[in-house]
Design a protein around this motif. Structure first.
Motif, PDB file in Angstrom:
ATOM      1  N   GLU A  12      62.056  55.279 -67.441  1.00 25.38           N
ATOM      2  CA  GLU A  12      60.885  54.836 -66.682  1.00 25.38           C
ATOM      3  C   GLU A  12      60.888  55.569 -65.360  1.00 25.38           C
ATOM      4  O   GLU A  12      61.934  55.792 -64.758  1.00 25.38           O
ATOM      5  N   GLY A  41      55.765  53.874 -64.920  1.00 28.06           N
ATOM      6  CA  GLY A  41      55.399  54.426 -66.218  1.00 28.06           C
ATOM      7  C   GLY A  41      56.475  55.361 -66.731  1.00 28.06           C
ATOM      8  O   GLY A  41      57.516  55.535 -66.130  1.00 28.06           O
ATOM      9  N   ARG A  42      56.216  55.937 -67.869  1.00 21.83           N
ATOM     10  CA  ARG A  42      57.113  56.936 -68.440  1.00 21.83           C
ATOM     11  C   ARG A  42      56.387  58.265 -68.389  1.00 21.83           C
ATOM     12  O   ARG A  42      55.172  58.314 -68.431  1.00 21.83           O
ATOM     13  N   GLY A  43      57.129  59.333 -68.281  1.00 25.26           N
ATOM     14  CA  GLY A  43      56.519  60.652 -68.363  1.00 25.26           C
ATOM     15  C   GLY A  43      55.878  60.761 -69.732  1.00 25.26           C
ATOM     16  O   GLY A  43      56.586  60.825 -70.727  1.00 25.26           O
ATOM     17  N   THR A  44      54.559  60.708 -69.803  1.00 27.75           N
ATOM     18  CA  THR A  44      53.882  60.605 -71.093  1.00 27.75           C
ATOM     19  C   THR A  44      54.128  61.804 -71.983  1.00 27.75           C
ATOM     20  O   THR A  44      53.977  61.711 -73.183  1.00 27.75           O
ATOM     21  N   PHE A  45      54.524  62.927 -71.405  1.00 30.71           N
ATOM     22  CA  PHE A  45      54.785  64.098 -72.234  1.00 30.71           C
ATOM     23  C   PHE A  45      56.276  64.266 -72.538  1.00 30.71           C
ATOM     24  O   PHE A  45      56.658  65.203 -73.212  1.00 30.71           O
ATOM     25  N   GLN A  98      59.265  63.008 -74.691  1.00 28.20           N
ATOM     26  CA  GLN A  98      59.574  62.212 -75.881  1.00 28.20           C
ATOM     27  C   GLN A  98      60.920  61.524 -75.770  1.00 28.20           C
ATOM     28  O   GLN A  98      61.104  60.438 -76.293  1.00 28.20           O
ATOM     29  N   ASP A 149      56.632  66.397 -75.696  1.00 26.98           N
ATOM     30  CA  ASP A 149      55.542  66.262 -76.652  1.00 26.98           C
ATOM     31  C   ASP A 149      54.455  67.197 -76.136  1.00 26.98           C
ATOM     32  O   ASP A 149      53.740  66.876 -75.185  1.00 26.98           O
ATOM     33  N   GLN A 201      50.892  65.963 -75.704  1.00 28.92           N
ATOM     34  CA  GLN A 201      50.705  65.135 -74.518  1.00 28.92           C
ATOM     35  C   GLN A 201      50.725  65.977 -73.244  1.00 28.92           C
ATOM     36  O   GLN A 201      50.036  65.660 -72.279  1.00 28.92           O
ATOM     37  N   GLY A 211      47.440  67.069 -72.597  1.00 29.59           N
ATOM     38  CA  GLY A 211      46.633  65.968 -72.082  1.00 29.59           C
ATOM     39  C   GLY A 211      46.759  65.785 -70.577  1.00 29.59           C
ATOM     40  O   GLY A 211      45.908  65.165 -69.951  1.00 29.59           O
ATOM     41  N   GLN A 212      47.821  66.330 -69.972  1.00 30.27           N
ATOM     42  CA  GLN A 212      48.038  66.216 -68.533  1.00 30.27           C
ATOM     43  C   GLN A 212      47.223  67.242 -67.740  1.00 30.27           C
ATOM     44  O   GLN A 212      47.187  67.190 -66.517  1.00 30.27           O
TER      45      GLN A 212
END
Length: 176
Positions: free
Chosen positions: A127, A132-136, A138, A156, A159, A162-163
């Motif tokens: 976290e 949050g978590r680094g969305t990219f 994995q 990922d 993702q 997506g950034q």
């Protein structure tokens, strides 16, 4: 540079064990001083760095485009995405990947190896300070590099795309 995973799958009577069947391979590459990895099945090819054709109005993340056997490929600079200054060195390469029904190139400092990791070798992404978590990201794998432990940050790549900002997304959305 020698890479090895911290655990190795076993086999019985010449048959791969269940753990060996679950091992996934990742292309390990360097950006700055850190090691990153992407699913090898997403990688189309690894190319020596060629200066791409710059696109007017594109941000610094987008280095430009390459013509790859008749396909126009947007090239993104992972150093810039990771907050590092652009720096093209001797080992700099472009990893060409198939993402979101697109072919995209990522400029990295160098490719080190292909490594196999079992699910047990991968820790979840931590976290972050904002909750949050680094969305990219994995997860994190642990490798031995030249006899010492080092983290492999598993990305990922979908993702990561997506950034990108709106102008970069618009460049990726245009059929080429």
């Amino acid at each position: 540079m020698e890479l090895s995973t911290s655990s190795s799958p076993s086999s019985r009577a010449g048959r791969p064990s269940e753990a060996a069947a679950q091992v996934r391979e990742y292309l390990a590459f360097q950006v700055g001083k850190e090691l990153y990895g992407v699913d090898i099945l997403r990688v189309q090819e690894i190319r020596g760095f060629e200066t791409p054709t710059r696109i007017a109005g594109a941000s610094e993340v987008v280095r430009g485009v390459l013509n790859l056997r008749g396909v126009i490929v947007p090239v993104l600079d992972l150093r810039h995405s990771m907050g590092l200054p652009a720096d093209i060195g001797v080992g700099t390469v472009t990893i060409v990947m198939n993402l979101q029904q697109r072919t995209v190139g990522f400029v990295v400092d160098g490719v080190t190896d292909v490594v196999g990791l079992a699910p047990a070798d991968i820790q979840p992404a931590p976290e972050l300070a904002d909750g949050g978590r680094g969305t990219f990201i994995q997860g994190l794998g642990e490798l031995k590099v030249d006899g010492r432990q080092q983290m492999l940050i598993l990305l990922d790549a979908d993702q990561l795309l997506g950034q990108l900002g709106d102008s970069e997304q618009a460049l990726l959305a245009v059929p080429m």
